[in-house]
Design a protein around this motif. Sequence first.
Motif, short mmCIF file in Angstrom:
data_model
loop_
_atom_site.label_atom_id
_atom_site.label_comp_id
_atom_site.label_asym_id
_atom_site.label_seq_id
_atom_site.Cartn_x
_atom_site.Cartn_y
_atom_site.Cartn_z
N GLY A 1 -13.89 -0.80 5.15
CA GLY A 1 -14.33 0.60 5.08
C GLY A 1 -15.82 0.75 5.25
N GLY B 1 -16.51 -4.74 3.19
CA GLY B 1 -15.16 -4.18 3.29
C GLY B 1 -14.88 -3.62 4.68
N SER C 1 -9.41 1.65 5.19
CA SER C 1 -9.68 1.00 3.91
C SER C 1 -9.05 1.83 2.79
CB SER C 1 -11.19 0.94 3.69
OG SER C 1 -11.50 0.76 2.32
N TYR D 1 -19.85 -3.23 -4.04
CA TYR D 1 -19.59 -1.80 -4.24
C TYR D 1 -18.55 -1.61 -5.35
CZ TYR D 1 -17.00 2.52 -3.78
OH TYR D 1 -16.33 3.69 -4.08
N SER E 1 -18.26 -0.66 3.24
CA SER E 1 -19.10 -0.85 2.05
C SER E 1 -19.47 -2.33 1.94
CB SER E 1 -18.34 -0.42 0.79
OG SER E 1 -17.48 -1.46 0.35
N ARG F 1 -18.50 0.21 -9.58
CA ARG F 1 -17.64 1.28 -10.11
C ARG F 1 -16.90 0.88 -11.39
NH1 ARG F 1 -14.30 5.08 -7.75
NH2 ARG F 1 -15.73 6.63 -8.54
N PHE G 1 -5.72 8.60 -4.32
CA PHE G 1 -6.50 7.87 -5.33
C PHE G 1 -7.67 8.74 -5.79
CE2 PHE G 1 -10.01 5.06 -6.54
CZ PHE G 1 -9.40 4.22 -7.46
N ARG G 2 -8.36 9.36 -4.83
CA ARG G 2 -9.51 10.19 -5.18
C ARG G 2 -9.05 11.44 -5.92
NH1 ARG G 2 -13.16 6.67 -5.20
NH2 ARG G 2 -12.81 6.06 -3.06
N HIS H 1 0.83 -1.21 0.00
CA HIS H 1 0.00 0.00 0.00
C HIS H 1 0.86 1.26 0.00
CE1 HIS H 1 -3.32 -2.74 1.01
NE2 HIS H 1 -4.09 -1.79 0.59
N HIS I 1 -8.43 -5.15 -9.22
CA HIS I 1 -8.58 -5.00 -7.77
C HIS I 1 -9.80 -5.78 -7.28
CE1 HIS I 1 -10.24 -2.62 -4.26
NE2 HIS I 1 -9.03 -2.82 -3.81
C1 HEM Z 1 -6.06 -7.85 0.54
C2 HEM Z 1 -6.09 -6.87 -0.31
C3 HEM Z 1 -7.25 -5.91 -0.47
C4 HEM Z 1 -8.55 -6.08 -0.13
C5 HEM Z 1 -9.22 -7.29 0.49
C6 HEM Z 1 -9.23 -4.85 -0.49
C7 HEM Z 1 -10.57 -4.63 -0.28
C8 HEM Z 1 -11.24 -3.49 -0.62
C9 HEM Z 1 -12.65 -3.26 -0.42
C10 HEM Z 1 -13.62 -4.29 0.16
C11 HEM Z 1 -12.94 -2.01 -0.83
C12 HEM Z 1 -14.30 -1.30 -0.80
C13 HEM Z 1 -14.33 -0.27 0.30
C14 HEM Z 1 -14.46 -0.88 1.69
O1 HEM Z 1 -15.59 -1.11 2.14
O2 HEM Z 1 -13.44 -1.11 2.34
C15 HEM Z 1 -11.70 -1.44 -1.33
C16 HEM Z 1 -11.58 -0.18 -1.87
C17 HEM Z 1 -10.40 0.33 -2.34
N1 HEM Z 1 -9.15 -0.26 -2.29
FE1 HEM Z 1 -8.75 -2.14 -1.74
N2 HEM Z 1 -8.33 -3.99 -1.05
C18 HEM Z 1 -7.12 -4.59 -1.06
C19 HEM Z 1 -5.93 -4.06 -1.54
C20 HEM Z 1 -5.79 -2.80 -2.05
C21 HEM Z 1 -4.56 -2.22 -2.51
C22 HEM Z 1 -3.19 -2.90 -2.54
C23 HEM Z 1 -4.84 -0.98 -2.89
C24 HEM Z 1 -3.83 0.00 -3.41
C25 HEM Z 1 -3.81 1.24 -3.04
C26 HEM Z 1 -6.25 -0.74 -2.69
C27 HEM Z 1 -6.91 0.42 -2.95
C28 HEM Z 1 -8.26 0.60 -2.83
C29 HEM Z 1 -8.95 1.80 -3.27
C30 HEM Z 1 -8.31 3.01 -3.91
C31 HEM Z 1 -10.30 1.63 -2.98
C32 HEM Z 1 -11.43 2.59 -3.29
C33 HEM Z 1 -12.00 2.17 -4.64
C34 HEM Z 1 -13.21 2.96 -5.09
O3 HEM Z 1 -13.82 3.72 -4.31
O4 HEM Z 1 -13.55 2.82 -6.28
N3 HEM Z 1 -6.78 -1.88 -2.19
N4 HEM Z 1 -10.69 -2.35 -1.19
#
Ligand code: HEM
Length: 273
Positions: free
Chosen positions: A246, A244, A127, A253, A248, A257, A134-135, A58, A231
Motif C-alpha cells: 500500500g 507495504g 493493501s 507504520y 507505507s 498504530r 476496517f476503517r 481476506h 497482524h
Molecule cells: C501476508 C499477509 C499480510 C501482510 C504481509 C500484510 C501487510 C500489511 C502492511 C505492510 C500494511 C501497511 C500498509 C501498506 O503499506 O500496505 C498492512 C495494513 C493492513 N492490513 Fe495487512 N497484511 C497481511 C494480511 C492481512 C490480513 C489477513 C488482513 C485482514 C483483513 C489485513 C488487514 C490489514 C489492515 C486492515 C491494514 C491497515 C491497518 C492500519 O491502517 O492500521 N492484513 N498490512
Amino acid sequence: MSTGDGVAGRWDGVDIHFGEEGGRLTYGSYLRLAELLDQQRLESDPPAHDELLFITIHQVYELWFKQVLHELTASRDAMLSGELWLAEHLLRRVHTIERTLTQQVDILETMTPQDFGEFRHRLSPASGFQSVQFREIEFLSGAKDPSFVKRFRGLTETEKARLGQRLEAPTLWDAFLVVLGKAGFATDTEDDVRDALRKVAGDRGHYGAVWELAEALVQHDELAAAWRARHVVMVERMIGTKPGTGGSSGAGYLRSRLDLRYYPLLWDLRSSL
Ligand code: HEM
C-alpha cells in the motif's frame, strides 16, 4: 411426523413440510454459494498455490467485518435508546468474533515468505490499508480520523459516502456518554467524564449495568489492540522490513498504530482505582 421424503409439522400455526417446499429454496440458493464461491480469482499466472488461501482469508475477514459493523451499530443504537443489556449482549458477540479474527492469523502464517513471494508483486498497490470496513469499524468505535479518507486510493463513490456517514454518525463512545448522562452524570468536560467513571466504578451496586457496559467497551478496545499487535508480528514474519504494497513503510507504520486506544479515559481510570 415423517412423510416419506420430508418431515411435516406445524410451526407458529403454519403447515411446514420440510423437504417438500417445491424446491423453492435450497442450501446453495439461500446462501448464494454459486456467486460466493466464484469470487476467488487469482492474479498469479501460472497460479501460485497459496494465493487461494490469501484471497479466502481476506474475504472471510471482510465478511466478519460486515457482521461486526452490524453488531456495533446496533449496540450503539441500544445505548442511545437506553437498552443497556442489549448493548452489552451485542458487544459480547463482537468480542467473540474479534478473538476469531486474531486467531485466523495462524492460518495465514502457514504460508512461507517464499510462497508469498510468488504472487506478492502482483498485489501492489492493493493493501489491507484500503479496507473500507476496517476503517468504518475504527470510526464507529471512536477513532475518527478523516485523513484516512484522503489517503485512500481508488475509493468508489459508494465507499466514500459510507466513510463520510461514519464520520458524521455518533460513535460508541458518544452513545456511552449519553448513557452516563441518563444515569445522572454531567459529561460536558473531560473532567466531568473522569469523575463520572470513578463514581460508577466506586458504586457497582447502583451503577452495575453502566459499569458492565464500560467493561465491554474496554474489552472491544483490548481485542482490537490485540489484532493490531498480532497482524504486525505476522507482517514482520512475512516481509521483514520491506515496505507495504500500500506504499507505507510496512511494519514501521503498523507499529506506530499499536498504541491506538478507542477509549483512553476508560484506560486512565485504571490508574485511579
Ligand atoms: C501476508 C499477509 C499480510 C501482510 C504481509 C500484510 C501487510 C500489511 C502492511 C505492510 C500494511 C501497511 C500498509 C501498506 O503499506 O500496505 C498492512 C495494513 C493492513 N492490513 Fe495487512 N497484511 C497481511 C494480511 C492481512 C490480513 C489477513 C488482513 C485482514 C483483513 C489485513 C488487514 C490489514 C489492515 C486492515 C491494514 C491497515 C491497518 C492500519 O491502517 O492500521 N492484513 N498490512
